[in-house]
Design a protein around this motif. Structure first.
Motif, PDB file in Angstrom:
ATOM      1  N   MET A   1       0.836  -1.193   0.000  1.00 19.88           N
ATOM      2  CA  MET A   1       0.000   0.000   0.000  1.00 19.88           C
ATOM      3  C   MET A   1       0.870   1.242   0.000  1.00 19.88           C
ATOM      4  O   MET A   1       1.945   1.283   0.595  1.00 19.88           O
ATOM      5  N   ASP A   2       0.427   2.315  -0.672  1.00 18.57           N
ATOM      6  CA  ASP A   2       1.157   3.571  -0.671  1.00 18.57           C
ATOM      7  C   ASP A   2       1.140   4.168   0.730  1.00 18.57           C
ATOM      8  O   ASP A   2       0.156   4.080   1.467  1.00 18.57           O
ATOM      9  N   LYS A   3       2.239   4.785   1.092  1.00 19.45           N
ATOM     10  CA  LYS A   3       2.302   5.468   2.374  1.00 19.45           C
ATOM     11  C   LYS A   3       1.413   6.704   2.332  1.00 19.45           C
ATOM     12  O   LYS A   3       1.359   7.396   1.319  1.00 19.45           O
ATOM     13  N   PRO A   4       0.734   7.015   3.421  1.00 26.13           N
ATOM     14  CA  PRO A   4      -0.039   8.263   3.470  1.00 26.13           C
ATOM     15  C   PRO A   4       0.882   9.457   3.264  1.00 26.13           C
ATOM     16  O   PRO A   4       1.958   9.538   3.859  1.00 26.13           O
ATOM     17  N   LYS A   5       0.480  10.378   2.396  1.00 19.86           N
ATOM     18  CA  LYS A   5       1.297  11.547   2.075  1.00 19.86           C
ATOM     19  C   LYS A   5       0.909  12.712   2.984  1.00 19.86           C
ATOM     20  O   LYS A   5      -0.237  13.179   2.949  1.00 19.86           O
ATOM     21  N   VAL A   6       1.870  13.155   3.781  1.00 24.94           N
ATOM     22  CA  VAL A   6       1.640  14.230   4.733  1.00 24.94           C
ATOM     23  C   VAL A   6       2.539  15.413   4.383  1.00 24.94           C
ATOM     24  O   VAL A   6       3.737  15.240   4.143  1.00 24.94           O
ATOM     25  N   VAL A   7       1.950  16.591   4.336  1.00 22.69           N
ATOM     26  CA  VAL A   7       2.725  17.818   4.193  1.00 22.69           C
ATOM     27  C   VAL A   7       2.852  18.441   5.578  1.00 22.69           C
ATOM     28  O   VAL A   7       1.841  18.707   6.237  1.00 22.69           O
ATOM     29  N   LEU A   8       4.095  18.629   6.020  1.00 17.87           N
ATOM     30  CA  LEU A   8       4.344  19.291   7.292  1.00 17.87           C
ATOM     31  C   LEU A   8       4.780  20.718   7.006  1.00 17.87           C
ATOM     32  O   LEU A   8       5.903  20.970   6.569  1.00 17.87           O
ATOM     33  N   GLY A   9       3.869  21.659   7.217  1.00 18.93           N
ATOM     34  CA  GLY A   9       4.202  23.071   7.063  1.00 18.93           C
ATOM     35  C   GLY A   9       4.775  23.609   8.364  1.00 18.93           C
ATOM     36  O   GLY A   9       4.278  23.274   9.444  1.00 18.93           O
ATOM     37  N   VAL A  10       5.823  24.402   8.261  1.00 21.39           N
ATOM     38  CA  VAL A  10       6.468  24.958   9.449  1.00 21.39           C
ATOM     39  C   VAL A  10       6.610  26.466   9.246  1.00 21.39           C
ATOM     40  O   VAL A  10       7.238  26.906   8.287  1.00 21.39           O
ATOM     41  N   SER A  11       5.994  27.251  10.128  1.00 22.62           N
ATOM     42  CA  SER A  11       6.105  28.707  10.002  1.00 22.62           C
ATOM     43  C   SER A  11       7.109  29.238  11.016  1.00 22.62           C
ATOM     44  O   SER A  11       7.611  28.503  11.873  1.00 22.62           O
ATOM     45  N   GLY A  12       7.412  30.523  10.935  1.00 20.90           N
ATOM     46  CA  GLY A  12       8.539  31.103  11.636  1.00 20.90           C
ATOM     47  C   GLY A  12       8.324  31.458  13.080  1.00 20.90           C
ATOM     48  O   GLY A  12       8.244  32.643  13.425  1.00 20.90           O
ATOM     49  N   GLY A  13       8.244  30.460  13.938  1.00 22.12           N
ATOM     50  CA  GLY A  13       8.154  30.683  15.371  1.00 22.12           C
ATOM     51  C   GLY A  13       9.219  29.874  16.082  1.00 22.12           C
ATOM     52  O   GLY A  13       9.726  28.881  15.548  1.00 22.12           O
ATOM     53  N   ILE A  14       9.554  30.265  17.303  1.00 22.96           N
ATOM     54  CA  ILE A  14      10.588  29.579  18.069  1.00 22.96           C
ATOM     55  C   ILE A  14      10.261  28.111  18.276  1.00 22.96           C
ATOM     56  O   ILE A  14      11.143  27.262  18.419  1.00 22.96           O
ATOM     57  N   ALA A  15       8.964  27.771  18.256  1.00 17.89           N
ATOM     58  CA  ALA A  15       8.550  26.376  18.452  1.00 17.89           C
ATOM     59  C   ALA A  15       8.836  25.503  17.241  1.00 17.89           C
ATOM     60  O   ALA A  15       8.540  24.303  17.265  1.00 17.89           O
ATOM     61  N   ALA A  16       9.439  26.068  16.196  1.00 20.25           N
ATOM     62  CA  ALA A  16       9.732  25.273  14.997  1.00 20.25           C
ATOM     63  C   ALA A  16      10.598  24.060  15.319  1.00 20.25           C
ATOM     64  O   ALA A  16      10.467  23.013  14.677  1.00 20.25           O
ATOM     65  N   TYR A  17      11.451  24.188  16.321  1.00 18.86           N
ATOM     66  CA  TYR A  17      12.322  23.050  16.643  1.00 18.86           C
ATOM     67  C   TYR A  17      11.517  21.832  17.095  1.00 18.86           C
ATOM     68  O   TYR A  17      11.932  20.686  16.919  1.00 18.86           O
ATOM     69  N   LYS A  18      10.342  22.062  17.709  1.00 21.53           N
ATOM     70  CA  LYS A  18       9.515  20.949  18.161  1.00 21.53           C
ATOM     71  C   LYS A  18       8.922  20.179  16.986  1.00 21.53           C
ATOM     72  O   LYS A  18       8.569  19.001  17.127  1.00 21.53           O
ATOM     73  N   ALA A  19       8.784  20.841  15.841  1.00 23.68           N
ATOM     74  CA  ALA A  19       8.250  20.152  14.669  1.00 23.68           C
ATOM     75  C   ALA A  19       9.178  19.037  14.209  1.00 23.68           C
ATOM     76  O   ALA A  19       8.747  18.112  13.505  1.00 23.68           O
ATOM     77  N   CYS A  20      10.448  19.108  14.571  1.00 19.46           N
ATOM     78  CA  CYS A  20      11.375  18.023  14.232  1.00 19.46           C
ATOM     79  C   CYS A  20      10.925  16.709  14.871  1.00 19.46           C
ATOM     80  O   CYS A  20      11.018  15.642  14.264  1.00 19.46           O
ATOM     81  N   GLU A  21      10.443  16.788  16.113  1.00 25.39           N
ATOM     82  CA  GLU A  21       9.956  15.587  16.790  1.00 25.39           C
ATOM     83  C   GLU A  21       8.679  15.075  16.137  1.00 25.39           C
ATOM     84  O   GLU A  21       8.495  13.857  15.980  1.00 25.39           O
ATOM     85  N   LEU A  22       7.795  15.981  15.733  1.00 30.46           N
ATOM     86  CA  LEU A  22       6.585  15.558  15.025  1.00 30.46           C
ATOM     87  C   LEU A  22       6.962  14.890  13.710  1.00 30.46           C
ATOM     88  O   LEU A  22       6.386  13.851  13.338  1.00 30.46           O
ATOM     89  N   LEU A  23       7.912  15.458  12.994  1.00 29.89           N
ATOM     90  CA  LEU A  23       8.379  14.871  11.738  1.00 29.89           C
ATOM     91  C   LEU A  23       8.931  13.466  11.971  1.00 29.89           C
ATOM     92  O   LEU A  23       8.642  12.538  11.206  1.00 29.89           O
TER      93      LEU A  23
END
Length: 405
Positions: A1-23
């Motif tokens: 099966m194809d993997k679900p395609k997810v777009v992770l948008g990251v905007s310019g806030g200090i919390a951007a580093y936490k998106a690395c863990e979500l990724l």
């Protein structure tokens, strides 16, 4: 099966580093993730980090790989778009349909579920402009997760903190699983009761029960994630308030009844998940009841509490309102559940077996949902959020006139 395609948008806030863990959580669980940062986001986390963690090249503008038309294709091919963190500026641009970079173009072309996880200072989150932008996005079907309360940039503390990446991952997982039903409660007001009532005997003692409120809180969390305006009437629960939910406190059965009836006046659905005491002491002792030397305890006279579920079922707050009850049983579970459904007159009754080490306080549950039309929907053992989503599926079917079950 194809993997679900997810777009992770990251905007310019200090919390951007936490998106690395979500990724990391998304990629390790088998999702195909394309990171689309804004130019400002790269001031916090560089392009190389996003490319290394996702395994894909990263761009912020529409002029890279023009032959592939990325400003259209990325959104068209996505199964989910999640923006974390979503700054006040990003929310404003998304709400007004601006398309001045790759991320905002992607948001305009996406026809899949979209999740925004705001992160900003409290004053920015509470500003009327931001609140209107959030309301606009929710009205259009987007899931906007309420920010958490905690330490912000510098010494500030308040609401505006990016929710924990583990929680955001759980939101993404549930939204992906629901597909087009991800925000099927948008524009609806739902009322949920949770916890266990306590009936005071004297200033230090009460009659109570083992309910932790976890199932009611799971119902509130999942309803909010599906776009509903949620009122949670919480009775004596130690759980943290769910984000994006209006919480009303209640102690006794009479207090809970008053709060639920008031909130239910304009509700599309009411779910009575609280464990409400059937009886209360006829007399409240103003002083602590003392032991009597040489004799047994004095008898305590009890009187019956109002039947809130039956009252809600008989006197609906509005036409078409769906009423759901819960039946916690220790024996003859289905037989007692069917009898209770007929007696209470509600639309749905969630029946489960309880005990000292079963259901109460647990993060998991299993049940059978009985319906007034005779259908029965079993829910296997699993997280209480899974049972909650099944309940909301059945509620939405009845609200929209679809096929129950």
């Amino acid at each position: 099966m194809d993997k679900p395609k997810v777009v992770l948008g990251v905007s310019g806030g200090i919390a951007a580093y936490k998106a690395c863990e979500l990724l990391r959580r998304l990629t390790e669980s088998g999702h195909d993730v394309q990171v689309v940062p804004t130019e400002s986001a790269l001031h916090f986390v560089g392009e190389a980090t996003w490319a290394a963690l996702s395994g894909k090249p990263v761009a912020t503008g529409v002029w890279k790989s023009v032959q592939d038309v990325p400003h259209v294709r990325i959104g068209q091919q996505a199964d989910l778009v999640v923006v974390a963190p979503a700054t006040a500026d990003l929310l404003a641009r998304a709400a007004h349909g601006l398309a001045d970079d790759l991320l905002t173009n992607t948001l305009l072309t996406a026809r899949c579920p979209v999740v925004f996880a705001p992160a900003m200072h409290t004053e920015m989150w509470e500003h009327p402009a931001t609140r209107e932008n959030v309301a606009t996005l929710r009205r259009r079907g987007a899931t906007v997760v309420e920010p958490a309360v905690g330490r912000l940039t510098g010494v500030d503390t308040g609401r505006g903190r990016l929710p924990d990446p583990a929680r955001l991952f759980d939101v993404c997982r549930r939204v992906l699983a629901r597909g087009n039903r991800a925000t099927d409660l948008a524009g609806r007001h739902v009322v949920i009761s949770a916890g266990g009532t306590r009936e005071p005997l004297d200033p230090v003692r009460f009659l109570g029960n083992r309910s932790s409120g976890r199932q009611g809180y799971a119902l509130a969390t999942t309803a909010a994630a599906r776009g509903a305006r949620v009122t949670l009437v919480a009775a004596n629960s130690a759980l943290a308030d769910p984000e994006g939910v209006t919480v009303v406190r209640a102690g006794t059965a009479l207090e809970l009844r008053e709060a639920v009836l008031m909130a239910a006046a304009d509700a599309d659905a009411v779910v009575m998940a609280a464990a409400v005491a059937d009886f209360r002491p006829a007399v409240y002792a103003e002083g602590k009841i003392k032991k009597r030397e040489g004799s047994g305890p004095a008898p305590i006279e009890l009187v019956r509490n109002p039947d809130i579920l039956a009252e809600l079922s008989a006197e609906r707050g509005r036409e078409g309102q769906v009423v759901v009850g819960f039946a916690a049983e220790t024996d003859q579970v289905l037989a007692n559940g069917r009898a209770k459904l007929a007696r209470k007159g509600c639309d749905l009754l969630v029946v489960n077996e309880v005990g000292a080490e079963k259901t109460f306080g647990s993060t998991d549950n299993e049940a059978i949902v009985l319906a007034a039309d005779g259908t029965e929907v079993p829910v296997p053992h699993g997280p209480k959020e899974a049972l909650a989503d099944t309940v909301w599926d059945l509620v939405v079917d009845r609200l929209t006139g679809g096929t129950p079950g």
